[in-house]
Design an enzyme around this catalytic site. Structure first.
Site, PDB file in Angstrom:
ATOM      1  N   CYS A 180      43.828  35.438  42.412  1.00  0.00           N
ATOM      2  CA  CYS A 180      42.532  35.123  43.022  1.00  0.00           C
ATOM      3  C   CYS A 180      42.563  33.754  43.697  1.00  0.00           C
ATOM      4  CB  CYS A 180      41.429  35.184  41.985  1.00  0.00           C
ATOM      5  SG  CYS A 180      41.832  34.316  40.464  1.00  0.00           S
ATOM      6  N   LYS A 225      37.744  45.026  27.738  1.00  0.00           N
ATOM      7  CA  LYS A 225      38.328  46.153  28.465  1.00  0.00           C
ATOM      8  C   LYS A 225      39.375  45.663  29.455  1.00  0.00           C
ATOM      9  CE  LYS A 225      37.125  48.323  32.274  1.00  0.00           C
ATOM     10  NZ  LYS A 225      38.435  48.607  32.875  1.00  0.00           N
ATOM     11  N   GLU A 237      34.602  35.144  37.200  1.00  0.00           N
ATOM     12  CA  GLU A 237      35.734  34.561  37.936  1.00  0.00           C
ATOM     13  C   GLU A 237      36.086  35.558  39.019  1.00  0.00           C
ATOM     14  OE1 GLU A 237      36.900  31.711  37.487  1.00  0.00           O
ATOM     15  OE2 GLU A 237      36.677  31.163  35.381  1.00  0.00           O
ATOM     16  N   GLU A 240      39.653  38.531  51.340  1.00  0.00           N
ATOM     17  CA  GLU A 240      40.703  38.436  50.335  1.00  0.00           C
ATOM     18  C   GLU A 240      41.572  39.702  50.389  1.00  0.00           C
ATOM     19  OE1 GLU A 240      39.544  38.539  46.145  1.00  0.00           O
ATOM     20  OE2 GLU A 240      41.043  36.992  45.765  1.00  0.00           O
TER      21      GLU A 240
END
Lengths: 484, 299, 286
Positions: free
Chosen positions: A297, A189, A263, A394
């Site tokens: 990331c 997806k 991840e 983040e």
């Protein structure tokens, strides 16, 4: 002779990539069992060009029945795919790699239209790396017993794979290539804001003659994702995305036999020592945080500069930031494209606001931002410390938090003082210092005198809350194999 | 001016330099920007002839070319200078009188620099007395490579004194310096010793100018400017033979030193065949038709 | 008059010391005939917390000890166990093992120590790689210990299970906190004595005795623990462990139904399971 060239300043004219040859359908269906089929949900959502706000295409929203169908087709395909001769398996995957290369320009342009990233990056980074990932893992298909001697490696079965919007095609490649090379079948997806290149990849897969059902691509948002995660007939969940969602996923597969690789997020420390090659380090800072609008990331979002060179580095950094061109992702001269979605822009702006409120000193170069679309200028914050929100969390945008340090021990302690552990950067010309730092930093990838480099042969993945499992290289195989 | 603190000179990472340079080369320069850039490039050219077989006639033809680049194109700038050996300075000066085009002379036992200081100084003195507006000297690479940095520095400083009003360009001959770290070090020594320009190459050694080398020198100029407030010029020389490469250099210049340096007072191309390629590209821009070298005069 | 035996007081092992549990509680261990063998410490979550502090304190320097040194220390542990073989056999027999079985278990434990001692400076070479990236970089991947590992040790295999789980963990540079076999905890404390006389730095191994039910949650929830190792088949326990571990994404390693007597229950993969892969890039042009 008149001579105007001496006086007026020189600027680049716009150089947009030609999009005439790009053919997009108005509506995209689900790719299940080798065919494009209408979703049972009968629902479609819109994919928006983040640089203009215009609708590009309608994308199917897969519901439970659609996911069931995709998993069933993958399960059926697994029986034969896991048994065909590995060298034949390899050839299919090599073929996919080649076909991506043939259509590289088309992929690059669509990636930039759909996701907002500069064409320079989609053309030079995303698409070539995606092709090379298929090429690399294709070669492993008939060599797995050399990777795990005496361990009789066997495929897991059917993998559910959920990927993010920051590197849409590349992440699809990272997920699909090793999985099918090891003999698994997949249901993938893409992220709801960036489904198009995955669907174009489905076209390539269809044309490649890959047996039906080996790769199924279902589109949709979080709800579709959770149908995949919770599907009882999957053997594996592979997810790339935020730490928050990663934990939710891990939570929901507890008690099942599903394996997982995650991840997740990061808050990479990029460390500049006084003995670094300063000009290249400054360029490294730029690549670390402004690559792909900071939607990375492993972005180097925490900069640590040794006090003795802090003033010079920051001065040079500001200079360099002012030469960055922000704007039309399709312009070949664009350095920083559009923020991927309105929501993400809101998130970034929220953090910038918090940064200011907590006393951070902000710097943004003046740049002419287009009036439509989602834009954020390159941003840095000075006067922040470990306890500031923008240093801890983040942001996933072009926002850099700068701190200074005096000693090696101090910077190691601060760099590791985070729940994340994905990436780090070290800049020094002293070899021993590089080895010391690369050893001490708790991160799955450490770039020394470089940053944000990726390669299909190079394992990538995090420590701590940045997730587990590796993608890329030999180490990326085990995520899709059972060994004795 | 004083001898630079060599311990403060930053290290250079070659791969990082190459990566940055590749970004410059990827800039797409089209339409008006291209025309503007090409005009700019023309105006920065030091049209050069430095052959053993040079004659007064050759120098005269070159000077004529310098002032009459290509008749069919309107509004072309002049090149910045004509660059010759000292014995041709007088003739070039005469040919270019009133054109606004400078005469540059190589000196100091160009290209090897292998001679005594006395010879180098008299070489320079002669060029200046003949009317050179600019002097292109070479550094003693042998001394540099054996670590005699003070010798190199003193030599430049002494030549500078002899130059008087003439602008001094210091050729590092980067093709002999082995590493980018050395290029950076030599750049700093030259600037602190009094160079008005730093220049990559004589054109007699391969490789001549490269973008990575020039980039390192531009960064040295930038740091020197930040430290002293003095703007030093840059002259890549040799190997820049096409309009495309020239534009890439200009992109690099713009994004490294900014618009202040985008003029002939602070940037030059040392080249012999560049001008014609630029003219061909300009003609193509005007007419939309790809050109042949046969329609552009070679001198 | 017959001499009265001096009974051993079993305490717990934290940071190289043998304190009593801070809870002050105990549980009885009896032989097959219901005769009291020992009052064992019923460790609390605070004992665990203290042990984590010690394990964390010891981790970095243990990690940076040379591989050779780690190997020699583990070999020394084997030597010390060999020297006290009869004591361990007797202790295992007290809790019901036949002499033959007890002897086998002790000897296998010694051999397993030596097996992993030998791996200390070799496993890295098996799992590391130089990665041929398509750019001008030297790129390599190495293993690094995860850090602090909590271990729910085998209930059935009190000594061999303990050795087989913790030795691959520590040989890779991790430190650990172990909950010993609940049924047969005595031998684990005796093993702690062996460790403590073998040059193993304090805090590298910490051993608690007590009840899984009380402690398992804390073993999985502590935010300063990087990984958890579990031996057993108890689905509910496993599920709780996995669930709670999500909070800081602890790596969870389950040894379900492992027969530690078998040769295949030892391999470098038992070391690799508690290692992270770190990949390093550096330009290689000058």
């Amino acid at each position: 002779m008149s001579d105007t060239s001496q006086t007026s300043s020189w600027s680049y004219a716009s150089a947009p990539e030609n999009t005439d040859h790009i053919v997009l359908k108005e509506q995209y269906d689900l790719f299940i069992n080798g065919e494009f089929i209408k979703p049972d949900s009968k629902k479609y959502f819109k994919s928006i060009n983040p640089a203009t706000g215009e609708v590009i295409a309608s994308i199917s929203e897969a519901n439970k029945k659609d996911v069931d169908l995709a998993v069933a087709s993958a399960r059926k395909a697994f029986t034969s795919w896991s048994k065909i001769e590995p060298k034949e398996r390899a050839k299919y995957i090599f073929r996919i790699a080649r076909m991506i290369q043939e259509r590289a320009k088309e992929f690059a342009i669509i990636e930039s239209i759909d996701g907002g990233k500069p064409i320079r990056e989609s053309r030079d980074v995303d698409i070539p790396l995606a092709a090379s990932h298929f090429f690399y893992y294709a070669g492993w298909a008939d060599k797995l017993e050399y990777a795990f001697p005496n361990k009789n490696p066997k495929p897991l079965g059917v993998a559910g794979q959920i990927i993010p919007w920051n590197f849409p095609l590349l992440m699809a490649a990272w997920k699909i290539a090793p999985a099918i090379a090891c003999g698994n079948t997949v249901v993938l997806k893409p992220a709801e804001t960036t489904s198009l290149t995955a669907l174009k990849l489905a076209e390539v897969i269809q044309e490649s003659g890959l047996p039906k059902g080996v790769v199924n691509i279902v589109t949709g948002a979080g709800k579709t994702g959770s149908e995949i995660v919770n599907h009882p007939d999957l053997d594996k969940i592979a997810f790339t995305g935020s730490t928050q969602v990663g934990k939710l996923i891990q939570n929901s597969i507890v008690g099942t036999q599903k394996k997982s690789t995650l991840e997740l997020g990061g808050k990479g420390a990029n460390i500049i020592f006084e003995d670094a090659a300063i000009d290249q380090a400054v360029e490294g800072i730029i690549n670390a945080i402004f690559f792909n609008q900071g939607h990375v990331c492993c972005a180097g979002s925490r900069l640590f500069v040794q006090e003795s060179v802090a003033e010079i580095v920051i001065d040079k950094l500001k200079d360099r930031m002012s030469s960055l061109i922000v704007g039309d992702p399709l312009d070949k001269n664009t350095d920083i494209g559009a923020i991927n979605s309105k929501e993400q822009l809101d998130t970034i702006n929220k953090y910038i606001k918090v940064g200011r409120e907590e006393g951070g000193e902000i710097y943004q170069p003046t740049c002419n931002l287009p009036s439509n679309g989602n834009w954020c200028p390159p941003t840095l914050f000075l006067n922040v410390s470990q306890s500031h929100t923008i240093v801890q969390e983040e942001i996933f945008g072009p926002v850099l938090a700068i701190q200074t340090f005096r000693t090696i021990d101090e910077v190691i302690e601060k760099a590791n003082n985070t729940p994340f552990g994905l990436s780090a950067g070290v800049w020094t010309e002293k070899g021993a210092k590089i080895f010391k730092l690369t050893q001490e930093l708790n991160a799955g990838v450490v770039w020394a005198n470089t940053y944000n480099k990726f390669d299909s042969t190079s394992p990538f993945g995090g420590y701590k809350e940045s997730g587990f499992g590796r993608e890329g290289g030999l180490h990326g195989l085990i995520a899709y194999l059972n060994v004795e | 001016m004083s001898f630079p603190d060599l311990s403060k000179i930053p290290a250079i990472d070659k791969l990082g330099v190459e990566e940055r340079v590749s970004r410059f080369c990827k800039r797409s320069i089209k339409n008006a920007a291209k025309k503007h850039g090409l005009h700019l490039a023309l105006s920065m050219i030091d049209l050069t002839t430095l052959e053993g077989k040079d004659t007064e006639e050759k120098v005269k033809r070159l000077c004529y070319k310098a002032g009459h680049l290509h008749g069919s194109l309107e509004g072309l700038p002049n090149v910045a200078a004509v660059c010759v050996y000292p014995n041709f300075v007088r003739v070039a000066k005469k040919e270019l009188e009133g054109s606004g085009i400078n005469v540059a002379s190589v000196s100091t036992a160009f290209p090897s620099g292998q001679s005594t200081l006395e010879v180098k100084l008299s070489d320079t003195k002669f060029a200046v007395e003949e009317g050179a507006d600019e002097v292109d000297m070479v550094i003693s690479r042998g001394k540099f490579l054996s670590g005699e940095y003070n010798f190199v520095y003193d030599e430049i400083a002494t030549v500078k004194e002899v130059c008087g009003k003439a602008h001094l360009k210091v050729i590092l001959e980067t093709g002999e310096l082995d590493t980018l770290d050395n290029v950076r070090k030599a750049s700093d020594i030259a600037m602190y010793a009094g160079a008005d320009f730093i220049k990559t190459s004589t054109g007699k050694i391969s490789p001549a100018s490269t973008m990575p080398v020039t980039f390192v020198m531009l960064n040295a100029i930038k740091d020197y400017y930040k430290a002293t407030g003095i703007k030093i010029g840059m002259k890549p020389a040799g190997g820049i033979s096409t309009a495309k490469i020239a534009l890439q250099y200009l992109v690099m210049l713009k994004e490294t030193l900014g618009n202040d340096w985008m003029n002939k007072d602070l940037f030059r191309f040392g080249a012999s065949s560049l001008a014609n390629d630029v003219l061909m590209q300009l003609e193509k821009q005007e007419s939309g038709i790809y050109q042949s070298v046969d329609y552009f005069s070679k001198d | 008059m017959e001499r009265l035996d001096v009974l051993k007081t079993y305490k717990i092992f934290i940071g190289g010391k043998f304190p009593r549990t801070e809870s002050g509680r105990y549980f009885k261990v009896e032989d097959n005939n219901g005769k009291l063998l020992a009052n064992m410490c019923l460790s609390s979550r605070k004992d665990f917390r203290n042990a984590v502090v010690e394990a964390r304190k010891a981790q970095k320097s243990w990690q940076s000890a040379s591989a050779l040194n780690k190997g020699q220390i583990l070999y020394r542990v084997a030597e010390m166990l060999e020297g006290r073989k009869s004591q361990f056999i007797a202790e295992l027999m007290m809790t019901g093992l036949s002499k033959q079985k007890a002897k086998e278990e002790v000897e296998q434990s010694i051999d397993r120590l030596i097996y992993y001692a030998g791996w200390s400076d070799k496993f890295q070479q098996i799992f590391s790689s130089v990665n041929p990236v398509a750019s001008h970089h030297f790129n390599f991947s190495v293993l690094e210990p995860m850090g602090v590992v909590s271990v729910i040790s085998s209930n059935e295999s009190a000594l061999l299970g303990l050795v087989s789980t913790i030795v691959p963990i520590i040989v890779g540079g991790n430190t650990c906190i172990v909950l010993s076999s609940e049924n047969n905890p005595m031998v684990s404390i005796s093993f702690a004595e062996v460790l403590n006389t073998s040059d193993l730095p304090h805090g590298v191994v910490n051993i608690l005795t007590g009840k899984r039910k009380e402690l398992i949650h804390h073993f999985a929830s502590h935010m300063d623990v990087n990984a958890v190792s579990y031996c057993g088949e108890h689905d509910e326990e496993i599920q709780e462990l996995e669930k709670v571990s999500v909070e800081n994404l602890k790596r969870v390693r389950i040894n379900r139904g492992t027969n530690w007597n078998e040769d295949k229950s030892q391999s470098p993969y038992y070391i690799e399971r508690f290692q992270e892969t770190k990949t390093i890039w550096h330009p290689n042009e000058v």
